[in-house]
Design a protein around this motif. Structure first.
Motif, PDB file in Angstrom:
ATOM      1  N   ALA A  89       0.870  -1.186   0.000  1.00 58.48           N
ATOM      2  CA  ALA A  89       0.000   0.000   0.000  1.00 58.48           C
ATOM      3  C   ALA A  89       0.895   1.220   0.000  1.00 58.48           C
ATOM      4  O   ALA A  89       0.715   2.147   0.767  1.00 58.48           O
ATOM      5  CB  ALA A  89      -0.932  -0.008   1.211  1.00 58.48           C
ATOM      6  N   ALA A  90       1.903   1.185  -0.872  1.00 56.75           N
ATOM      7  CA  ALA A  90       2.925   2.233  -0.874  1.00 56.75           C
ATOM      8  C   ALA A  90       2.542   3.434  -1.719  1.00 56.75           C
ATOM      9  O   ALA A  90       3.382   4.272  -2.031  1.00 56.75           O
ATOM     10  CB  ALA A  90       4.266   1.661  -1.331  1.00 56.75           C
ATOM     11  N   GLY A  91       1.250   3.556  -2.087  1.00 54.93           N
ATOM     12  CA  GLY A  91       0.780   4.743  -2.805  1.00 54.93           C
ATOM     13  C   GLY A  91       1.576   4.953  -4.079  1.00 54.93           C
ATOM     14  O   GLY A  91       1.786   4.009  -4.860  1.00 54.93           O
TER      15      GLY A  91
ATOM     16  N   LYS B 126      -9.140   6.974  -3.869  1.00 52.83           N
ATOM     17  CA  LYS B 126      -9.169   8.294  -3.251  1.00 52.83           C
ATOM     18  C   LYS B 126      -9.070   8.096  -1.745  1.00 52.83           C
ATOM     19  O   LYS B 126      -9.324   7.017  -1.239  1.00 52.83           O
ATOM     20  CB  LYS B 126     -10.515   9.003  -3.516  1.00 52.83           C
ATOM     21  CG  LYS B 126     -11.026   8.924  -4.900  1.00 52.83           C
ATOM     22  CD  LYS B 126     -10.845  10.166  -5.752  1.00 52.83           C
ATOM     23  CE  LYS B 126     -10.264  11.365  -5.144  1.00 52.83           C
ATOM     24  NZ  LYS B 126      -9.466  12.188  -6.005  1.00 52.83           N
TER      25      LYS B 126
HETATM   26  C1  LIG Z   1      -3.221  16.804  -5.172  1.00 50.96           C
HETATM   27  C2  LIG Z   1      -4.111  15.710  -4.655  1.00 50.96           C
HETATM   28  C3  LIG Z   1      -5.336  16.036  -4.101  1.00 50.96           C
HETATM   29  C4  LIG Z   1      -6.164  15.029  -3.625  1.00 50.96           C
HETATM   30  N1  LIG Z   1      -7.351  15.391  -3.069  1.00 50.96           N
HETATM   31  C5  LIG Z   1      -8.164  14.414  -2.600  1.00 50.96           C
HETATM   32  C6  LIG Z   1      -9.393  14.777  -1.984  1.00 50.96           C
HETATM   33  O1  LIG Z   1      -9.701  15.965  -1.836  1.00 50.96           O
HETATM   34  N2  LIG Z   1     -10.196  13.782  -1.522  1.00 50.96           N
HETATM   35  C7  LIG Z   1      -9.846  12.480  -1.649  1.00 50.96           C
HETATM   36  O2  LIG Z   1     -10.626  11.632  -1.236  1.00 50.96           O
HETATM   37  N3  LIG Z   1      -8.688  12.116  -2.226  1.00 50.96           N
HETATM   38  C8  LIG Z   1      -7.833  13.057  -2.690  1.00 50.96           C
HETATM   39  N4  LIG Z   1      -6.651  12.705  -3.265  1.00 50.96           N
HETATM   40  C9  LIG Z   1      -6.309  11.291  -3.371  1.00 50.96           C
HETATM   41  C10 LIG Z   1      -5.779  10.718  -2.072  1.00 50.96           C
HETATM   42  O3  LIG Z   1      -5.029  11.670  -1.363  1.00 50.96           O
HETATM   43  C11 LIG Z   1      -4.915   9.496  -2.313  1.00 50.96           C
HETATM   44  O4  LIG Z   1      -5.605   8.638  -3.149  1.00 50.96           O
HETATM   45  C12 LIG Z   1      -4.619   8.765  -1.015  1.00 50.96           C
HETATM   46  O5  LIG Z   1      -4.087   9.654  -0.045  1.00 50.96           O
HETATM   47  C13 LIG Z   1      -3.628   7.654  -1.278  1.00 50.96           C
HETATM   48  O6  LIG Z   1      -3.283   7.034  -0.060  1.00 50.96           O
HETATM   49  P1  LIG Z   1      -2.267   5.849  -0.019  1.00 50.96           P
HETATM   50  O7  LIG Z   1      -2.240   5.354   1.375  1.00 50.96           O
HETATM   51  O8  LIG Z   1      -2.558   4.903  -1.092  1.00 50.96           O
HETATM   52  O9  LIG Z   1      -0.852   6.518  -0.399  1.00 50.96           O
HETATM   53  P2  LIG Z   1       0.143   7.349   0.525  1.00 50.96           P
HETATM   54  O10 LIG Z   1      -0.586   8.239   1.437  1.00 50.96           O
HETATM   55  O11 LIG Z   1       1.151   7.969  -0.390  1.00 50.96           O
HETATM   56  O12 LIG Z   1       0.829   6.252   1.406  1.00 50.96           O
HETATM   57  C14 LIG Z   1       1.882   5.431   0.933  1.00 50.96           C
HETATM   58  C15 LIG Z   1       2.906   5.334   2.035  1.00 50.96           C
HETATM   59  O13 LIG Z   1       3.830   4.330   1.711  1.00 50.96           O
HETATM   60  C16 LIG Z   1       5.099   4.694   2.162  1.00 50.96           C
HETATM   61  N5  LIG Z   1       6.095   3.900   1.418  1.00 50.96           N
HETATM   62  C17 LIG Z   1       6.409   3.989   0.105  1.00 50.96           C
HETATM   63  N6  LIG Z   1       7.370   3.089  -0.189  1.00 50.96           N
HETATM   64  C18 LIG Z   1       7.683   2.418   0.966  1.00 50.96           C
HETATM   65  C19 LIG Z   1       8.589   1.378   1.318  1.00 50.96           C
HETATM   66  N7  LIG Z   1       9.395   0.841   0.409  1.00 50.96           N
HETATM   67  N8  LIG Z   1       8.653   0.949   2.600  1.00 50.96           N
HETATM   68  C20 LIG Z   1       7.851   1.500   3.542  1.00 50.96           C
HETATM   69  N9  LIG Z   1       6.952   2.506   3.269  1.00 50.96           N
HETATM   70  C21 LIG Z   1       6.871   2.946   1.986  1.00 50.96           C
HETATM   71  C22 LIG Z   1       5.147   6.173   1.880  1.00 50.96           C
HETATM   72  O14 LIG Z   1       6.100   6.821   2.716  1.00 50.96           O
HETATM   73  C23 LIG Z   1       3.706   6.603   2.193  1.00 50.96           C
HETATM   74  O15 LIG Z   1       3.543   7.102   3.509  1.00 50.96           O
HETATM   75  C24 LIG Z   1      -5.776  13.681  -3.713  1.00 50.96           C
HETATM   76  C25 LIG Z   1      -4.530  13.372  -4.246  1.00 50.96           C
HETATM   77  C26 LIG Z   1      -3.702  14.363  -4.703  1.00 50.96           C
HETATM   78  C27 LIG Z   1      -2.380  14.032  -5.248  1.00 50.96           C
END
Ligand SMILES: Cc1cc2nc3c(=O)[nH]c(=O)nc-3n(C[C@H](O)[C@H](O)[C@H](O)COP(=O)(O)OP(=O)(O)OC[C@H]3O[C@@H](n4cnc5c(N)ncnc54)[C@H](O)[C@@H]3O)c2cc1C
Ligand SMILES: Cc1cc2nc3c(=O)[nH]c(=O)nc-3n(C[C@H](O)[C@H](O)[C@H](O)COP(=O)(O)OP(=O)(O)OC[C@H]3O[C@@H](n4cnc5c(N)ncnc54)[C@H](O)[C@@H]3O)c2cc1C
Lengths: 392, 491
Positions: free
Chosen positions: B197-199, B345
């Motif tokens: 879930a590394a985004g 999202k």
């Molecule tokens: C500009 C923008 C505006 C947005 N606005 C909205 C909104 O208003 N409403 C909404 O619902 N969504 C919004 N989104 C979408 C939403 O923010 C994302 O879809 C969501 O935050 C993704 O979460 P995630 O946990 O998948 O990724 P992330 O939050 O990026 O989490 C991934 C984590 O993995 C860690 N990681 C990466 N590689 C490794 C590794 N090798 N080892 C250990 N850790 C690692 C990273 O440090 C990070 O903390 C927006 C996105 C963007 C870019």
């Protein structure tokens, strides 16, 4: 119609006040018009000459650094003695002589930094030495233990830190200004002398206080502390609002008012060679001098696209991010309407520590220009300096 | 035991879902929780209204999750009036497909008299033509991350921060453990499955699973304005575009976003040019926005993923689905027991987690249904009224609060909003440094202090205009002339 004076100074910062001072000292009449306080109460009041060399290292001898530039040593000594004499008249006691070199003051982080001309209340040393830091309850800007640790780590000299208890009537929200008003009172002074006496040892080690030893009564309280405790006492200037700058501002403005200077509150929207127009429609006549400050003072305006505009003269003087926010400004002092102080670019008070010198030199130039009739146009010292340095 | 890589919304969501199904879990996060996109987003709890025309599946997911989160994460959701406003022909043309889409997705929409909207939002474009109320809300990302983390640890889960997964081990093609490196030390965690879930960094993990995917990352910039000029959520009616949403957040209002293809999971360097472009787009809704007090800019990277169907196509990026995908790498010929959750999202993090854990359960061969939709996230401890000396005046942060947080200055920032107000740290950062010194020593505290100073500047610089430029000029004077913060090391 409005006031009619020889000179209209736009801005109440250090540059504007100094300009007005020169004019009244030469028996001219002045109106100061400003839409805000200016930056003097934001700093402790120590005037910098040139603190750092171009490579960023602290300078010991600013005269040597300036060399022949901008009139050389003689011209600079004349300028500095003007400030020292003025301070005496204002009741701000300075060391009797204009220093030959920079001295060290302490920052609220515990770092040493150079400065040139400082009121005697300022804690100042020629080289890093010992002292005792006096901590005041609730003053987040003066964490004595942290300062002592940094000072020790950077200077190699150990210092002590002690803490005062809370006085009667103290409140947790007290800032430096509240403390200073309290210490202007008889009760406050008695409390302070008694408590400090109780918590320090009997050595002659100097004491460093935060800059809170009274607003109007600082000289008297400091004298009493030194006599009673048998040692040197000084203050460390704190972040704004700064009591040191406030003291000087109050005295200086009072002094100017006593000499007939008119203070007008208003926003200037335009100037001609012999008038200034205010936003409320009022017109002032006299020769304007713009001391309206840099970006912080409001004399220069940064537009979203990055252009830096002088809203009074309507000119663009630079742009971000190409120019540094602290050094952008007009390239010359003498033009149809002289500009002084932080409006003038090419100087970098933040990086170089030359804010006091900037004020002194630009005011000097502008005074010459309006008092002897408009003269030639000269480049800003930044330009002069870098050219002559290249020749060297 | 299941190891989850990434401490953002998706990773914590997955861990919470696993724990509620009785499966032990450890989250491995390389930085701090929320250090990725989940801490750098726009703060909108979508109703789905933005997507009804271009991405109806996402829209349906959003409205369903919107209703769920309002119940299970009430502390992190702020209900504020929310509008779609048509300001030009683009808006008018879009109106009828949009209303059809809203109906089809089942999202409640109601036309509001313009006069009423304009009197509530005096800064709104006076040329506005029609306005509609929708159930968008404000999602406080850091609050929800804190809730998730607290609940995970209370249930016995582990969240390792500043730790990276460096190797995935397998026995007979099935995941058997991972090597985790934390601050120079390595350790092995034995596990039965791994969830990536590394985004935006997910693409870099997948090769460890013996698989390949192609990410389609895009960066978005947002501008923060002081004084909450507008207390409502305002969307510009039209096909999703740039600078067309304003979201109030705490004491600020945030305009967003842009959408620019980007090659790395790290956010790009912020450019004034992009900020000015965003501002110009914002002027369509708020003509006076250039005179508002800008505070800073920030940007985040969208973890989007190109599925085969739209790969390589020159589709407009915003039309690429905002929906999510769960990859079972074992089924794709890679390591069994390895999964990736990608896209989506913030609003849909819970549903994404549920689908992911469904797949994990199938692999573990033990089916337990998800309970996250019906289990409220509880507050660990209610923080009483702040007491003690004020350290950060803009946000009213007290010394006691900072001590209680027991973290570094950056933790203070995300948890207590330290140094996030109009002065951006000018008046308070050095106080923070003094407090940290007694805990971590002179050097480390100075490093933290200077790092946070730089971090603040990076966000302020691109929007240094008007009063914000004045504020920064003051900061520069304070840093160098009053604090001499760089000591004797030059400047
Ligand atoms: C500009 C923008 C505006 C947005 N606005 C909205 C909104 O208003 N409403 C909404 O619902 N969504 C919004 N989104 C979408 C939403 O923010 C994302 O879809 C969501 O935050 C993704 O979460 P995630 O946990 O998948 O990724 P992330 O939050 O990026 O989490 C991934 C984590 O993995 C860690 N990681 C990466 N590689 C490794 C590794 N090798 N080892 C250990 N850790 C690692 C990273 O440090 C990070 O903390 C927006 C996105 C963007 C870019
Ligand atoms: C935090 C801080 C610390 C400092 N420390 C030191 C130090 O240690 N040593 C040192 O030598 N110097 C120091 N300085 C001084 C600094 O470097 C400059 O030299 C000084 O601030 C310049 O002042 P000024 O008079 O040019 O302008 P300002 O003080 O900015 O004054 C501008 C004036 O113009 C007025 N104004 C602007 N536009 C208009 C308009 N359109 N109509 C009417 N009025 C207008 C404003 O209201 C204000 O009164 C410090 C400054 C700051 C802010």
């Amino acid at each position: 119609m409005g006031a009619n004076t020889d000179v209209i100074v736009v801005g109440r910062g250090p540059a504007g006040l100094l300009m007005a001072t020169l004019v009244v000292q030469h028996s001219g009449t002045v109106t100061i018009v400003a839409d805000g306080q200016g930056t003097l109460p934001l700093w402790g009041g120590q005037w910098d000459f040139r603190n750092y060399a171009d490579d960023g290292r602290p300078l010991v001898d600013p005269y040597q650094w300036w060399g022949d530039l901008l009139g050389g040593e003689l011209a600079w000594r004349t300028r500095w003695s003007r400030v020292a004499t003025l301070w005496h008249e204002l009741g701000v006691l300075e060391s009797p002589d204009i220093p030959n070199r920079n001295r060290w003051i302490l920052s609220p982080l515990g770092h040493l930094r150079p400065t040139y001309l400082a009121p005697r209340w300022q804690w100042c040393q020629d080289q890093p030495g010992q002292f005792i830091l006096i901590g005041f309850p609730g003053l987040a800007d003066f964490s004595v233990q942290a300062m002592a640790r940094v000072y020790e780590a950077t200077s190699g000299v150990g210092v002590q830190a002690v803490h005062l208890p809370t006085p009667p009537g103290w409140r947790p929200h007290w800032t430096a200004i509240n403390w200073a008003w309290y210490l202007d009172s008889r009760a406050g002074q008695e409390w302070l002398i008694g408590e400090v006496d109780r918590i320090i040892d009997a050595s002659p080690t100097p004491l460093a206080f935060p800059q809170v030893l009274g607003v109007d009564g600082v000289e008297a309280l400091r004298e009493r502390l030194m006599q009673h405790l048998g040692r040197v006492v000084g203050e460390v200037a704190l972040p704004p609002p700064s009591v040191g700058g406030l003291r000087i501002t109050r005295r200086w403005e009072r002094w100017l008012k006593h000499r007939g200077v008119q203070f007008v509150t208003g926003h200037v929207t335009g100037v001609t060679r012999d008038s200034a127009k205010l936003a409320n429609g009022r017109q002032l006549s006299g020769s304007p001098v713009l001391a309206s400050g840099g970006i912080l003072g409001g004399g220069l305006y940064a537009e979203p696209a990055g252009n830096i505009r002088d809203p009074i003269l309507g000119t663009i003087v630079g742009s971000l991010p190409q120019d540094r926010i602290g050094s952008v400004g007009h390239r010359q002092v003498r033009s149809t309407v002289p500009v002084i102080g932080r409006m003038v670019g090419g100087w970098d008070p933040d990086r170089h520590g030359d804010g006091g010198a900037l004020t002194l030199w630009t005011v000097d130039e502008a005074f010459d220009a309006i008092w002897t009739g408009l003269g030639t146009t000269e480049a800003a010292p930044g330009v002069v300096r870098s050219q002559s340095l290249r020749v060297k | 035991m299941v190891v989850v890589i990434g401490g953002g919304a998706s990773g914590l969501g997955v861990a919470w879902d696993l724990l509620l199904r009785g499966i032990p879990t450890t989250v491995v996060e390389q930085g701090d929780v929320g250090g990725g996109t989940s801490g750098r987003f726009h703060g909108l709890l979508h109703s789905g209204a933005r997507y009804v025309v271009v991405d109806p599946v996402s829209a349906r997911h959003c409205i369903a999750e919107n209703a769920i989160l309002r119940v299970i994460a009430a502390a992190a959701i702020k209900a504020v009036p929310s509008y779609f406003v048509s300001v030009d022909d683009d808006g008018d043309r879009y109106l009828s497909p949009w209303l059809d889409g809203m109906n089809a997705a089942g999202i409640g929409v109601r036309e509001v008299p313009l006069g009423q909207v304009i009197s509530a939002i005096p800064d709104l474009n006076r040329q506005a033509r029609r306005a509609f109320s929708v159930p968008d809300a404000v999602l406080e990302g850091f609050t929800l991350l804190r809730l998730l983390r607290d609940n995970i640890t209370q249930r016995g889960g582990t969240v390792l921060t500043h730790s990276q997964v460096t190797q995935v081990h397998q026995v007979g093609g099935v995941v058997s453990g991972v090597t985790v490196s934390s601050r120079g030390a390595e350790r092995l965690i034995v596990c039965d499955a791994v969830v990536n879930a590394a985004g935006p960094g997910a693409g870099q993990i997948v090769p460890m699973f013996g698989d390949q995917i192609e990410m389609q990352l895009s960066a978005g910039m947002m501008l923060v304005f002081a004084n909450r000029r507008v207390g409502h959520i305002v969307n510009r009616l039209g096909p999703p575009g740039d600078g067309d949403i304003l979201v109030p957040h705490g004491r600020t209002a945030i305009l967003g976003t842009t959408d620019i293809p980007h090659g790395s999971p790290q956010p790009p360097v912020l450019q004034r040019q992009e900020a000015v472009y965003l501002l110009e787009q914002g002027e369509r809704l708020f003509p006076g926005i250039a005179s508002w007090r800008a505070l800073r800019a920030f940007s985040g990277v969208r973890p989007l993923f190109s599925t085969d169907s739209n790969e390589g196509a020159s589709v407009r990026r915003r039309i690429v689905t905002r929906d999510f995908t769960v990859l079972d790498h074992g089924m794709r010929g890679g390591v069994k027991g390895a999964f990736t959750i990608i896209g989506g999202k913030w609003t849909t993090y819970r549903l994404m987690a549920e689908r992911t854990v469904d797949a994990v359960c199938r692999h573990l061969d033990s089916w337990v249904p998800s309970r996250t939709a019906v289990t409220p996230l509880t507050e660990a401890s209610s923080q009483g009224d702040p007491v003690g000396a004020i350290v950060c005046e803009c946000e009213g942060v007290t010394l006691d609060t900072l001590h209680a947080l027991n973290g570094d200055m950056d933790t203070w920032r995300t948890r207590a909003w330290f140094a996030m107000g109009p002065c951006q740290g000018a008046i308070c950062l050095h106080r923070g440094a003094a407090i940290r010194q007694s805990i971590v020593g002179v050097q480390a505290a100075m490093q933290e202090f200077l790092a946070l100073r730089r971090e603040r500047w990076r966000g302020v610089e691109p929007v240094a205009w008007g009063d914000n430029a004045r504020e920064w000029a003051l900061t520069e004077a304070l840093r160098h002339q009053t604090l001499a913060e760089e000591g004797m090391n030059g400047r």
